[in-house]
Design a protein around this motif. Sequence first.
Motif, PDB file in Angstrom:
ATOM      1  N   VAL A 133       0.698  -1.145  -0.114  1.00 51.77           N
ATOM      2  CA  VAL A 133      -0.111  -0.039   0.116  1.00 51.77           C
ATOM      3  C   VAL A 133       1.050   1.398   0.047  1.00 51.77           C
ATOM      4  O   VAL A 133       2.009   1.121   0.482  1.00 51.77           O
ATOM      5  N   ALA A 134       0.370   2.339  -0.590  1.00 55.28           N
ATOM      6  CA  ALA A 134       1.272   3.630  -0.394  1.00 55.28           C
ATOM      7  C   ALA A 134       1.180   4.137   0.848  1.00 55.28           C
ATOM      8  O   ALA A 134       0.108   3.894   1.758  1.00 55.28           O
ATOM      9  N   GLU A 135       2.314   5.048   1.318  1.00 53.67           N
ATOM     10  CA  GLU A 135       2.374   5.270   2.555  1.00 53.67           C
ATOM     11  C   GLU A 135       1.164   6.151   3.013  1.00 53.67           C
ATOM     12  O   GLU A 135       0.829   6.255   4.140  1.00 53.67           O
ATOM     13  N   GLY A 136       0.760   7.062   1.988  1.00 55.32           N
ATOM     14  CA  GLY A 136      -0.213   8.004   2.250  1.00 55.32           C
ATOM     15  C   GLY A 136      -1.557   7.444   2.628  1.00 55.32           C
ATOM     16  O   GLY A 136      -2.469   8.009   3.478  1.00 55.32           O
ATOM     17  N   THR A 137      -1.932   6.154   1.988  1.00 56.84           N
ATOM     18  CA  THR A 137      -2.931   5.462   2.620  1.00 56.84           C
ATOM     19  C   THR A 137      -3.073   5.245   3.966  1.00 56.84           C
ATOM     20  O   THR A 137      -4.164   5.355   4.787  1.00 56.84           O
ATOM     21  N   ILE A 138      -1.928   4.950   4.718  1.00 59.12           N
ATOM     22  CA  ILE A 138      -2.025   4.910   6.200  1.00 59.12           C
ATOM     23  C   ILE A 138      -2.704   6.026   6.794  1.00 59.12           C
ATOM     24  O   ILE A 138      -3.677   5.969   7.733  1.00 59.12           O
ATOM     25  N   PHE A 139      -2.029   7.228   6.440  1.00 56.07           N
ATOM     26  CA  PHE A 139      -2.373   8.456   7.143  1.00 56.07           C
ATOM     27  C   PHE A 139      -3.800   9.033   6.503  1.00 56.07           C
ATOM     28  O   PHE A 139      -4.344   9.761   7.145  1.00 56.07           O
ATOM     29  N   ARG A 140      -4.160   8.351   5.370  1.00 50.68           N
ATOM     30  CA  ARG A 140      -5.480   8.710   5.201  1.00 50.68           C
ATOM     31  C   ARG A 140      -6.729   8.201   6.066  1.00 50.68           C
ATOM     32  O   ARG A 140      -7.386   8.866   6.579  1.00 50.68           O
ATOM     33  N   HIS A 141      -6.290   6.874   6.890  1.00 55.84           N
ATOM     34  CA  HIS A 141      -7.114   6.505   7.715  1.00 55.84           C
ATOM     35  C   HIS A 141      -6.968   6.642   9.104  1.00 55.84           C
ATOM     36  O   HIS A 141      -7.763   6.620   9.958  1.00 55.84           O
ATOM     37  N   TYR A 142      -5.696   6.770   9.425  1.00 56.53           N
ATOM     38  CA  TYR A 142      -5.146   7.248  10.696  1.00 56.53           C
ATOM     39  C   TYR A 142      -4.209   8.396  10.699  1.00 56.53           C
ATOM     40  O   TYR A 142      -3.126   8.414  10.113  1.00 56.53           O
ATOM     41  N   LYS A 143      -4.642   9.285  11.557  1.00 53.43           N
ATOM     42  CA  LYS A 143      -3.980  10.609  11.448  1.00 53.43           C
ATOM     43  C   LYS A 143      -2.503  10.616  11.972  1.00 53.43           C
ATOM     44  O   LYS A 143      -1.663  11.245  11.157  1.00 53.43           O
ATOM     45  N   THR A 144      -2.415   9.738  12.848  1.00 52.08           N
ATOM     46  CA  THR A 144      -0.946   9.602  13.427  1.00 52.08           C
ATOM     47  C   THR A 144      -0.360   8.114  13.254  1.00 52.08           C
ATOM     48  O   THR A 144      -1.338   7.331  13.483  1.00 52.08           O
ATOM     49  N   LYS A 145       0.750   7.890  13.666  1.00 53.18           N
ATOM     50  CA  LYS A 145       1.543   6.396  13.549  1.00 53.18           C
ATOM     51  C   LYS A 145       0.658   5.911  14.955  1.00 53.18           C
ATOM     52  O   LYS A 145       0.329   4.723  15.157  1.00 53.18           O
TER      53      LYS A 145
END
Lengths: 218, 218
Positions: B51-63
């Motif tokens: 998955v693209a890294e941006g996809t993570i931050f689309r769903h979860y604002k932070t780590k």
Amino acid sequence: MMEEWDELFSDAEHGELTEKQKKIIQAAIEMFAEKGYSATSTNEIARKAGVAEGTIFRHYKTKKDLLVAIVTPVMRRLVAPFIIKDINKVLDKKHETFEGFLRAMIDNRKKFIEKHWPIIKILLQEIPFHPELKEMFITYVAPEPLEKAKRLITDFQKRGQIIDAPPLSIMRLAMSCVAGYLAAGQLVSAQKWDDEKELEETIQFILRGVGYVPKKTI
Amino acid sequence: MMEEWDELFSDAEHGELTEKQKKIIQAAIEMFAEKGYSATSTNEIARKAGVAEGTIFRHYKTKKDLLVAIVTPVMRRLVAPFIIKDINKVLDKKHETFEGFLRAMIDNRKKFIEKHWPIIKILLQEIPFHPELKEMFITYVAPEPLEKAKRLITDFQKRGQIIDAPPLSIMRLAMSCVAGYLAAGQLVSAQKWDDEKELEETIQFILRGVGYVPKKTI
DNA sequence: AATGAAAGTGAGCAATCACTCACTTTTTTG
DNA sequence: CAAAAAAGTGAGTGATTGCTCACTTTCATT
């Protein structure tokens, strides 16, 4: 905050430490315990120790080397008294009863753990992620100390003071109870925790669990 | 590796998850459990999830949001059965003996822990470093489940099956033994560990520890 | 089929990371 | 006391960090 734990790190293998080296280790212990190993930067450690970052790497090749240097001596000393107590035990026959032995052992190890709590916290946190630490731990714990503790328990079994379960299981269960007692003490708010009472409850629980027979009436 | 644990994350509050979201959570669980939260980069998670890294931050604002999202539902489910069992217990009176109750409870929680072990490992590792997690844990554990477990134990005490120690102490000690049994099973090499035997030894130790009287002969 | 919302992307950002190295200061030694 | 060794420094390294954003694709609704 001036403590004398720095002797831990200035033993035979390390030689004497300079003031800056002590400061580095002290700062690293505090930061690792507070934020964890990975989340702590060498920059932070250097600033907290009042030292240039380069100084850290003069003495420890890598960040992990620093971790190992902190954790190793505690690991060794954590299990050593099992051997020492054993010698006093078998030779001097000081503790006639299992209860006396149990109380002495708990008191001894409890004080050590309280004194070096930050380092032990680091140790527990990082063991799962560093195979070297795990191997080091196994090396120090097994097989000699385990063997000796095993013989100790077998001795009490032969004297009819405790039940005939597998010695290693007995050790595990007793240590679980003590660990749980110490962990709960850390977790529960101080006002609600009556330490002496809980300790006594723990000891009695273990004694019933091992089927303790108070004294051998010859 | 296709498991059905993803239901854990698609409950009321989250709604349904897309394939990529599931992949992200699955990858994050594996990496966090293996390397720890801080030592795992979002880049690694994205690559492992395909998955693209941006996809993570689309769903979860932070780590950290990702960590909380993983850990929360497990935390809730870890303690919930205490309430459920309690209801079945008090209403249905299924378990007449403390031993039966103890065995059922151990079996139930053991299976849950084994099933969700990676997440629970993450939970245990990260709780000391994230106050929010600790507060969340306390919120879910106390006070209702603790109160109910307390009443359960008091009930067995009134029926004369177990000793009259403080219920919370009894709970702590029993849980310590079970936790120690589970931890030892993880630590000791599989060939040396006779799981069934150690479980039985643990149960018997607890039963003696609480002064269990097998059946109430009216 | 048109349209708006949600999901997904990846180049790029400033900040930070562990670590190096040429250099200065302090300590030890013959 | 001079020379060598050890301790200490901090600017600088390339790599990596968590995260953003302008953009494209997919999907649900009419």
